[in-house]
Design a protein around this motif. Sequence first.
Motif, PDB file in Angstrom:
ATOM      1  N   THR A 237      48.191 -45.269   8.024  1.00 42.79           N
ATOM      2  CA  THR A 237      46.761 -45.301   7.764  1.00 42.79           C
ATOM      3  C   THR A 237      46.087 -46.201   8.778  1.00 42.79           C
ATOM      4  OG1 THR A 237      46.638 -47.268   6.345  1.00 42.79           O
ATOM      5  CG2 THR A 237      47.350 -45.200   5.290  1.00 42.79           C
ATOM      6  N   ARG A 238      44.757 -46.197   8.749  1.00 45.15           N
ATOM      7  CA  ARG A 238      44.009 -47.123   9.592  1.00 45.15           C
ATOM      8  C   ARG A 238      43.566 -48.341   8.795  1.00 45.15           C
ATOM      9  NH1 ARG A 238      40.021 -43.342  13.221  1.00 45.15           N
ATOM     10  NH2 ARG A 238      41.285 -41.469  13.184  1.00 45.15           N
ATOM     11  N   ALA A 239      44.222 -48.589   7.692  1.00 45.20           N
ATOM     12  CA  ALA A 239      43.845 -49.701   6.818  1.00 45.20           C
ATOM     13  C   ALA A 239      44.689 -50.939   7.064  1.00 45.20           C
ATOM     14  CB  ALA A 239      43.973 -49.275   5.356  1.00 45.20           C
ATOM     15  N   GLY A 240      45.502 -50.923   8.114  1.00 47.28           N
ATOM     16  CA  GLY A 240      46.331 -52.088   8.391  1.00 47.28           C
ATOM     17  C   GLY A 240      47.662 -52.066   7.676  1.00 47.28           C
ATOM     18  N   PHE A 241      48.065 -50.902   7.166  1.00 52.43           N
ATOM     19  CA  PHE A 241      49.386 -50.810   6.550  1.00 52.43           C
ATOM     20  C   PHE A 241      49.897 -49.376   6.630  1.00 52.43           C
ATOM     21  CE2 PHE A 241      46.523 -50.189   2.822  1.00 52.43           C
ATOM     22  CZ  PHE A 241      46.961 -48.940   2.382  1.00 52.43           C
TER      23      PHE A 241
ATOM     24  N   ARG B 101      35.683 -45.530   3.830  1.00 52.68           N
ATOM     25  CA  ARG B 101      34.752 -46.644   3.937  1.00 52.68           C
ATOM     26  C   ARG B 101      35.519 -47.921   4.277  1.00 52.68           C
ATOM     27  NH1 ARG B 101      29.743 -45.123   1.504  1.00 52.68           N
ATOM     28  NH2 ARG B 101      29.880 -43.017   0.646  1.00 52.68           N
ATOM     29  N   ASP B 102      35.402 -48.962   3.465  1.00 52.56           N
ATOM     30  CA  ASP B 102      36.089 -50.225   3.754  1.00 52.56           C
ATOM     31  C   ASP B 102      37.226 -50.478   2.785  1.00 52.56           C
ATOM     32  OD1 ASP B 102      34.699 -50.732   1.451  1.00 52.56           O
ATOM     33  OD2 ASP B 102      34.047 -52.751   2.031  1.00 52.56           O
ATOM     34  N   GLN B 103      37.692 -49.447   2.102  1.00 52.78           N
ATOM     35  CA  GLN B 103      38.662 -49.618   1.024  1.00 52.78           C
ATOM     36  C   GLN B 103      39.881 -48.726   1.257  1.00 52.78           C
ATOM     37  OE1 GLN B 103      37.057 -48.488  -2.768  1.00 52.78           O
ATOM     38  NE2 GLN B 103      38.772 -49.277  -3.940  1.00 52.78           N
ATOM     39  N   ALA B 104      41.046 -49.210   0.839  1.00 53.01           N
ATOM     40  CA  ALA B 104      42.275 -48.412   0.913  1.00 53.01           C
ATOM     41  C   ALA B 104      43.136 -48.734  -0.304  1.00 53.01           C
ATOM     42  CB  ALA B 104      43.046 -48.719   2.197  1.00 53.01           C
ATOM     43  N   ARG B 105      43.892 -47.738  -0.756  1.00 52.32           N
ATOM     44  CA  ARG B 105      44.780 -47.997  -1.890  1.00 52.32           C
ATOM     45  C   ARG B 105      45.942 -47.022  -1.881  1.00 52.32           C
ATOM     46  NH1 ARG B 105      40.207 -45.892  -4.918  1.00 52.32           N
ATOM     47  NH2 ARG B 105      40.578 -43.691  -5.390  1.00 52.32           N
TER      48      ARG B 105
ATOM     49  N   ASP C 278      50.677 -54.077   8.852  1.00 55.31           N
ATOM     50  CA  ASP C 278      50.749 -54.247  10.302  1.00 55.31           C
ATOM     51  C   ASP C 278      50.893 -55.718  10.670  1.00 55.31           C
ATOM     52  OD1 ASP C 278      50.351 -51.538  10.356  1.00 55.31           O
ATOM     53  OD2 ASP C 278      48.271 -51.623  11.054  1.00 55.31           O
ATOM     54  N   ASP C 279      50.252 -56.581   9.909  1.00 56.73           N
ATOM     55  CA  ASP C 279      50.357 -58.025  10.120  1.00 56.73           C
ATOM     56  C   ASP C 279      51.735 -58.479   9.639  1.00 56.73           C
ATOM     57  OD1 ASP C 279      50.190 -60.755  10.188  1.00 56.73           O
ATOM     58  OD2 ASP C 279      48.376 -60.922   8.970  1.00 56.73           O
ATOM     59  N   GLN C 280      52.598 -58.790  10.579  1.00 63.94           N
ATOM     60  CA  GLN C 280      53.979 -59.137  10.236  1.00 63.94           C
ATOM     61  C   GLN C 280      54.096 -60.457   9.486  1.00 63.94           C
ATOM     62  OE1 GLN C 280      56.535 -56.897  10.690  1.00 63.94           O
ATOM     63  NE2 GLN C 280      54.742 -55.639  11.161  1.00 63.94           N
ATOM     64  N   GLN C 281      53.005 -61.230   9.432  1.00 64.52           N
ATOM     65  CA  GLN C 281      53.043 -62.472   8.672  1.00 64.52           C
ATOM     66  C   GLN C 281      52.902 -62.230   7.171  1.00 64.52           C
ATOM     67  OE1 GLN C 281      53.718 -65.349  10.308  1.00 64.52           O
ATOM     68  NE2 GLN C 281      53.914 -63.972  12.075  1.00 64.52           N
ATOM     69  N   ARG C 282      52.510 -61.019   6.806  1.00 64.10           N
ATOM     70  CA  ARG C 282      52.318 -60.703   5.390  1.00 64.10           C
ATOM     71  C   ARG C 282      53.555 -59.994   4.859  1.00 64.10           C
ATOM     72  NH1 ARG C 282      46.746 -57.561   4.953  1.00 64.10           N
ATOM     73  NH2 ARG C 282      47.223 -57.809   2.741  1.00 64.10           N
ATOM     74  N   PRO C 283      54.063 -60.402   3.710  1.00 57.30           N
ATOM     75  CA  PRO C 283      55.268 -59.762   3.177  1.00 57.30           C
ATOM     76  C   PRO C 283      54.986 -58.334   2.705  1.00 57.30           C
ATOM     77  CG  PRO C 283      54.359 -61.313   1.592  1.00 57.30           C
ATOM     78  CD  PRO C 283      53.570 -61.490   2.850  1.00 57.30           C
ATOM     79  N   ASP C 284      55.995 -57.491   2.808  1.00 62.86           N
ATOM     80  CA  ASP C 284      55.883 -56.133   2.280  1.00 62.86           C
ATOM     81  C   ASP C 284      55.693 -56.197   0.764  1.00 62.86           C
ATOM     82  OD1 ASP C 284      56.425 -55.400   4.854  1.00 62.86           O
ATOM     83  OD2 ASP C 284      58.507 -54.843   4.467  1.00 62.86           O
ATOM     84  N   VAL C 285      55.120 -55.119   0.220  1.00 55.77           N
ATOM     85  CA  VAL C 285      54.931 -55.019  -1.222  1.00 55.77           C
ATOM     86  C   VAL C 285      55.658 -53.783  -1.724  1.00 55.77           C
ATOM     87  CG1 VAL C 285      53.272 -54.720  -3.107  1.00 55.77           C
ATOM     88  CG2 VAL C 285      52.705 -56.197  -1.152  1.00 55.77           C
ATOM     89  N   ILE C 286      56.532 -53.965  -2.710  1.00 52.28           N
ATOM     90  CA  ILE C 286      57.246 -52.856  -3.337  1.00 52.28           C
ATOM     91  C   ILE C 286      56.472 -52.433  -4.585  1.00 52.28           C
ATOM     92  CG2 ILE C 286      59.396 -52.074  -4.370  1.00 52.28           C
ATOM     93  CD1 ILE C 286      59.671 -52.698  -1.428  1.00 52.28           C
ATOM     94  N   LEU C 287      56.136 -51.150  -4.663  1.00 51.57           N
ATOM     95  CA  LEU C 287      55.425 -50.641  -5.829  1.00 51.57           C
ATOM     96  C   LEU C 287      56.390 -49.931  -6.771  1.00 51.57           C
ATOM     97  CD1 LEU C 287      52.102 -49.093  -4.430  1.00 51.57           C
ATOM     98  CD2 LEU C 287      52.515 -51.388  -5.311  1.00 51.57           C
ATOM     99  N   LYS C 288      56.162 -50.119  -8.056  1.00 49.25           N
ATOM    100  CA  LYS C 288      56.886 -49.411  -9.103  1.00 49.25           C
ATOM    101  C   LYS C 288      55.986 -48.313  -9.669  1.00 49.25           C
ATOM    102  CE  LYS C 288      59.303 -53.662 -10.429  1.00 49.25           C
ATOM    103  NZ  LYS C 288      59.511 -54.649 -11.520  1.00 49.25           N
ATOM    104  N   PRO C 289      56.559 -47.307 -10.332  1.00 52.02           N
ATOM    105  CA  PRO C 289      55.726 -46.252 -10.904  1.00 52.02           C
ATOM    106  C   PRO C 289      54.638 -46.822 -11.815  1.00 52.02           C
ATOM    107  CG  PRO C 289      58.017 -45.605 -10.981  1.00 52.02           C
ATOM    108  CD  PRO C 289      57.996 -47.036 -10.525  1.00 52.02           C
TER     109      PRO C 289
ATOM    110  N   ASP D  97      38.606 -54.102   3.663  1.00 53.82           N
ATOM    111  CA  ASP D  97      38.517 -54.625   5.023  1.00 53.82           C
ATOM    112  C   ASP D  97      37.933 -56.031   5.055  1.00 53.82           C
ATOM    113  OD1 ASP D  97      39.500 -52.179   5.710  1.00 53.82           O
ATOM    114  OD2 ASP D  97      37.669 -51.443   6.664  1.00 53.82           O
ATOM    115  N   ALA D  98      37.001 -56.311   4.144  1.00 59.33           N
ATOM    116  CA  ALA D  98      36.354 -57.622   4.148  1.00 59.33           C
ATOM    117  C   ALA D  98      37.299 -58.738   3.715  1.00 59.33           C
ATOM    118  CB  ALA D  98      35.128 -57.600   3.238  1.00 59.33           C
ATOM    119  N   GLN D  99      38.338 -58.400   2.945  1.00 58.90           N
ATOM    120  CA  GLN D  99      39.298 -59.395   2.465  1.00 58.90           C
ATOM    121  C   GLN D  99      40.724 -58.865   2.627  1.00 58.90           C
ATOM    122  OE1 GLN D  99      37.520 -59.824  -1.558  1.00 58.90           O
ATOM    123  NE2 GLN D  99      37.218 -61.968  -1.017  1.00 58.90           N
ATOM    124  N   PRO D 100      41.168 -58.642   3.860  1.00 59.53           N
ATOM    125  CA  PRO D 100      42.485 -58.031   4.066  1.00 59.53           C
ATOM    126  C   PRO D 100      43.640 -58.879   3.553  1.00 59.53           C
ATOM    127  CG  PRO D 100      41.611 -58.904   6.123  1.00 59.53           C
ATOM    128  CD  PRO D 100      40.499 -58.978   5.127  1.00 59.53           C
ATOM    129  N   GLN D 101      43.425 -60.184   3.422  1.00 59.39           N
ATOM    130  CA  GLN D 101      44.498 -61.063   2.975  1.00 59.39           C
ATOM    131  C   GLN D 101      44.575 -61.180   1.458  1.00 59.39           C
ATOM    132  OE1 GLN D 101      46.634 -62.264   5.145  1.00 59.39           O
ATOM    133  NE2 GLN D 101      45.505 -61.361   6.847  1.00 59.39           N
TER     134      GLN D 101
END
Length: 344
Positions: A183-187, A202-206, A219-230, A238-242
């Motif tokens: 995606t173009r959302a940084g992940f 727009r400015d949102q991704a999920r 994309d930011d390697q300083q941020r840990p990956d997130v594992i999703l469960k069902p 975009d305004a608060q990527p962190q």
Amino acid sequence: MPPVITEELFQRYLAGQATPAEAEAVAAWLAEPANQQLAQPWMHQHWEALAAAPTRVPLAAEEPDYDALLNSLHLKLGFGEPAPVAAPVWRRWAAAAALAGTAAVGGWLLTQRTPAAQEVATAYGEVHTIKLPDGSEATLNGHSTLRYAAGWVASKPREVWLDGEGYFSVKHQPNNQRFVVHTRAGFAVEVLGTKFTVYRRRDQARVVLLSGKVRVDFDDQQRPDVILKPGELLETRDAQPQAPVHKAVRTAPYAAWKDAKLVLEETSIAELATRLQDTYGVEVVVNSPALAERRMTGTVPVSDLEVLLQALQETFHLKATREAGRIVLSELPGPAHPAPARAN
């Protein structure tokens, strides 16, 4: 007096349609570093248009001729002969911005070096299912685009690039071959075998996981990956990527569109208006702040926009008026009685 540099003038300049005086003004404007940040998204838009035009993409066995590509960029940007090393700063920046714009299109041109690419785009209000090369399926909501290679090899990840909203049903492979949605959302979203939705507008991704298991790789390697469960959602803005939101949800509202339904659960009219604009490409106006904040729960059909508007009027005690290319939502007289949620 030199002309004011607007996006419209900048795009005409890139297309070679500016007058000599306008071209000179744009060149001088680009020479100012303070203006380059503003021009960069305009350059990206130009490259998105160029990327959408039919082009020959090198086969996997071929090595792209980057010098020829750069020279081609110069010609398309109206630079004439290939720029020398000591080119003025605005030319060097513009060429770099053009290359950056190409990479920003999800890495779809130079950086991925994929086999001949396939692209499927849906119109506003259209839902379309695509059979991918491995037998997996992708369903696109209205006003969405999916790009992928015409053929996948077992030794490399299965990769697709999504703009808009898509539902994926991924086939597990015996060799545990990765499946990645960029995606173009940084992940990017990586899966083995699962069903999930990805949304980027727009400015949102999920990402919402219906079954299986996915990993969201930032994309930011300083941020840990997130594992999703069902039954879990990950949402970023975009305004608060962190500050991503990671929580359990009921998945029906996020995937019902593929079955021609709109599921609302305490959904505000303002949010509904945004959904309608994104899906159907029509301006939606809510005529009062009180109505914009009103929340609705229920299920309505979305087979077409007229049917949807009629269902909204009958179910949620409001009026939808078509006028001058837009839809106006307004209150009906009398008390509103929220409709109970229907079975999905």
